[in-house]
Design a protein around this motif. Structure first.
Motif, PDB file in Angstrom:
ATOM      1  N   ILE A   9      -0.707  50.351  28.231  1.00  0.00           N
ATOM      2  CA  ILE A   9      -0.489  50.624  26.804  1.00  0.00           C
ATOM      3  C   ILE A   9      -1.366  51.779  26.350  1.00  0.00           C
ATOM      4  N   VAL A  10      -2.633  51.749  26.769  1.00  0.00           N
ATOM      5  CA  VAL A  10      -3.567  52.813  26.389  1.00  0.00           C
ATOM      6  C   VAL A  10      -3.066  54.165  26.886  1.00  0.00           C
TER       7      VAL A  10
ATOM      8  N   GLU B 210     -12.017  57.407  22.512  1.00  0.00           N
ATOM      9  CA  GLU B 210     -13.364  56.929  22.817  1.00  0.00           C
ATOM     10  C   GLU B 210     -13.439  55.391  22.839  1.00  0.00           C
ATOM     11  N   GLU B 211     -12.383  54.721  22.383  1.00  0.00           N
ATOM     12  CA  GLU B 211     -12.366  53.261  22.406  1.00  0.00           C
ATOM     13  C   GLU B 211     -11.595  52.706  23.614  1.00  0.00           C
TER      14      GLU B 211
ATOM     15  N   THR C 177     -11.620  48.734  24.745  1.00  0.00           N
ATOM     16  CA  THR C 177     -10.369  47.984  24.765  1.00  0.00           C
ATOM     17  C   THR C 177     -10.126  47.356  26.125  1.00  0.00           C
ATOM     18  N   LEU C 178     -10.354  48.130  27.189  1.00  0.00           N
ATOM     19  CA  LEU C 178     -10.111  47.615  28.537  1.00  0.00           C
ATOM     20  C   LEU C 178     -11.122  46.537  28.924  1.00  0.00           C
ATOM     21  N   SER C 179     -12.362  46.690  28.492  1.00  0.00           N
ATOM     22  CA  SER C 179     -13.387  45.675  28.782  1.00  0.00           C
ATOM     23  C   SER C 179     -13.049  44.358  28.091  1.00  0.00           C
ATOM     24  N   ALA C 180     -12.630  44.439  26.836  1.00  0.00           N
ATOM     25  CA  ALA C 180     -12.268  43.223  26.096  1.00  0.00           C
ATOM     26  C   ALA C 180     -11.048  42.549  26.715  1.00  0.00           C
TER      27      ALA C 180
ATOM     28  N   GLN D 222     -21.755  43.654  21.846  1.00  0.00           N
ATOM     29  CA  GLN D 222     -21.372  43.127  20.532  1.00  0.00           C
ATOM     30  C   GLN D 222     -19.971  43.592  20.151  1.00  0.00           C
ATOM     31  N   LYS D 223     -19.667  44.849  20.411  1.00  0.00           N
ATOM     32  CA  LYS D 223     -18.332  45.365  20.100  1.00  0.00           C
ATOM     33  C   LYS D 223     -17.259  44.650  20.911  1.00  0.00           C
ATOM     34  N   VAL D 224     -17.529  44.428  22.196  1.00  0.00           N
ATOM     35  CA  VAL D 224     -16.570  43.713  23.042  1.00  0.00           C
ATOM     36  C   VAL D 224     -16.343  42.308  22.503  1.00  0.00           C
ATOM     37  N   ALA D 225     -17.431  41.632  22.129  1.00  0.00           N
ATOM     38  CA  ALA D 225     -17.307  40.282  21.575  1.00  0.00           C
ATOM     39  C   ALA D 225     -16.490  40.283  20.296  1.00  0.00           C
TER      40      ALA D 225
END
Length: 443
Positions: free
Chosen positions: A75-76, A88-89, A93-96, A146-149
Motif C-alpha cells: 500500500i505504501v 517520512e512516515e 507505518t511498517l513497524s506498527a 511511542q509513535k509506534v504504540a
C-alpha cells in the motif's frame, strides 16, 4: 534514509503461501523480526482453538504479522509521491503493521475473558518497555516507540497512517481473511486484493477506494461476513473455547482455595493475583499452556481433570440454539436439574453468544464508532460505500447474533439421576425443535 535505519545489502524474503513472498528491505524491520518478543509469536496460534475444528488451522500470529506488514508495504508503495502521504512516515507505518499483534497471549481471547486482560495493553507494554523490540525501535529516536504504540492504539495524530492498520478495510483484515481461509481450507475468505491495492488512494484522514474498485470491496465485505459465520464463529470451535475458558476458570478457583496441585500453575499465578510482570507475560505461550493442560489430566480435582481430558482429546461439548434471556424458565430449570444431578452448571452448562457487524456506516458519538469505507468518485468527491453499493447497503448496520448452549451430551445417557437427565433431555430436545435458524438479525 531515516537516521537509525539502513537498507539491507541484500533484500530478505520469506516464502509465504498467501502472498508468495514477503520482502524485507530495511535493517530496522529485519532486526524487529529477530527479537525474542516477535519470535514468541511463532508459539501463539492465529486462530486459537480453531485447529480442533479445521485441522489445518495451525498457523501463527507470526505468519499473520508478516502478512500484515507485506500488505502495508505494498500500500505504501502505491501511496508514495501522492498528496497527503508523508514518505517520512513509511518506517513508522511498517513497524506498527509488523508489531500490531505482538501483545497477544496464548489462546488470547479466552485468556482475556477469564483474566480481564487485554492484548492491546500488552502490545504497548512490549513496545514501550524494557524489551529487545524497544531497543531496536529507539535507534530511530527516543520518541519512535511511542509513535509506534500510538499508531497501534489508534491515537496517532495522522489518521491516515492508523487507517492502514485499523479500519473497516485495512491490511490486518485483508491478511487474516485470506490467510485463515487458506489454512482452514475454505473458499469464503478469497477476494481480489490485488485490485483493492491498485485502487486504494490516500486522503487526509483515511485510505479510500476509487469508484472503479467498488465491486472488489463488495467481494471483500461479503468474504468477511462469510468467514465470521463459517469459520470464526463455528460452533465446534466455540465448544473448545468454552472448555478452555472453564479450565482456566477452574484453575483460578482452585488456586484461590489453596488447592494442592500435583502440577502447580506457576506460569499463571501472575494472572491470578493481578501482579503479572511483562517478563512473566512473555514467558507464557501456547506450548507452555498445552503442557499444563496435559499434566492437569492427572489432577485429583475431578472437574479440572475432566475438562483437561476433554480439551486434550477433543471430547467437546454438544450444543443447541438457546438464548437464556428468551427461555428464562427453561434456563432456570436446567440450572436446578444440573445441580440436582450433581453436575456443576458453572462448568458444564454454558451459554455462548457471538455477534458480528460486517459493515457499518458512520454513527457519530456511538461506542466503538466505526469510520466507514469511502469511495473516491470520478468528480473527486468522497461518497460512503453503502450509498453506492446495493450489496453493502443490504447488510449495513445489521448485527447478527447467535446464542448456543453447550453441555456434555454423553453424560445425559450414563447411569444415575435418570429422572433429572430425562427432564434435561426433554428441555434440550424442545429447544432444538423450536429453532428455525441459527441467528437473529438486529437493525
Amino acid at each position: 534514509m531515516a537516521e537509525g535505519n539502513r537498507r539491507l545489502k541484500e533484500e530478505k524474503v520469506f516464502k509465504d503461501p498467501v502472498h508468495r513472498y514477503i520482502h524485507i528491505r530495511d535493517e530496522l524491520l529485519w532486526d524487529l523480526i529477530g527479537t525474542k518478543e516477535f519470535q514468541r509469536l511463532r508459539r501463539v496460534r492465529q486462530l486459537g482453538t480453531t485447529f480442533l475444528t479445521f485441522h489445518g488451522a495451525e498457523h501463527t500470529r507470526f505468519n499473520h504479522s508478516l502478512g500484515v506488514y507485506e500488505i502495508t508495504r505494498r500500500i505504501v508503495e502505491v501511496f508514495e509521491g501522492r498528496p497527503f502521504w508523508k514518505d517520512e512516515e513509511r518506517l513508522l507505518t511498517l513497524s506498527a503493521a509488523l508489531l500490531h499483534d505482538v501483545g497477544h497471549g496464548p489462546f488470547s481471547h479466552s485468556f482475556e475473558k477469564v483474566f480481564q486482560t487485554d492484548h492491546e495493553y500488552w502490545t504497548r507494554e512490549i513496545v514501550m518497555g524494557d524489551t529487545e523490540i524497544n531497543t531496536v525501535l529507539r535507534r530511530m529516536g527516543s520518541d519512535f516507540p511511542q509513535k509506534v504504540a500510538e499508531v497501534i492504539e489508534k491515537t496517532y495524530s495522522n489518521k491516515l497512517v492508523t487507517s492502514l492498520i485499523s479500519s473497516q478495510i485495512d491490511a490486518d483484515r485483508m491478511d487474516y481473511l485470506q490467510r485463515d481461509a487458506f489454512y482452514t481450507g475454505v473458499s469464503y475468505g478469497h477476494f481480489d486484493m490485488e485490485r483493492i491495492l491498485r485502487v486504494m488512494r490516500p486522503t487526509e484522514d483515511q485510505a479510500v477506494i476509487k469508484y472503479s474498485g467498488m465491486h472488489a470491496v463488495e467481494d471483500y465485505i461479503m468474504s468477511r461476513y462469510q468467514m465470521y459465520w463459517q469459520v470464526y464463529f463455528h460452533p465446534v470451535t466455540r465448544s473448545a473455547e468454552v472448555i478452555l475458558s472453564k479450565i482456566l476458570q477452574r484453575v483460578k478457583v482452585l488456586y484461590e482455595a489453596d488447592y494442592a496441585f500435583l502440577y502447580p500453575p506457576e506460569p499463571f499465578t501472575g494472572f491470578f493475583n493481578g501482579k503479572l510482570s511483562l517478563e512473566q507475560y512473555l514467558e507464557l505461550d501456547e506450548s507452555v499452556t498445552m503442557y499444563y493442560f496435559q499434566m492437569w489430566q492427572k489432577e485429583e480435582d475431578g472437574i479440572l481433570r475432566d475438562l483437561c481430558q476433554r480439551f486434550m482429546n477433543r471430547r467437546l461439548f454438544k450444543y443447541v440454539e438457546f438464548d437464556q434471556h428468551v427461555h428464562i424458565n427453561d434456563w432456570l430449570k436446567l440450572l436446578e436439574l444440573f445441580k440436582k444431578a450433581d453436575m456443576d452448571p458453572d462448568y458444564y452448562l454454558v451459554v455462548d453468544s457471538s455477534s458480528d457487524l460486517p459493515y457499518d456506516f458512520y454513527r457519530p458519538g456511538e461506542e466503538e464508532e466505526r469510520i466507514p469505507i469511502h469511495l473516491l468518485m470520478p468528480n473527486d468527491k468522497l461518497r460512503e460505500l453503502s450509498r453506492e453499493s446495493d450489496v453493502v447497503e443490504a447488510i449495513s448496520g445489521k448485527k447478527r447474533t447467535d446464542h448456543k448452549l453447550y453441555y456434555p451430551e454423553e453424560w445425559l445417557y450414563t447411569e444415575g439421576f435418570e429422572e433429572e437427565k430425562k427432564e434435561i433431555r426433554s428441555i434440550l430436545k424442545s429447544s432444538k425443535e423450536e429453532t428455525a435458524f441459527s441467528g437473529e438479525i438486529e437493525e
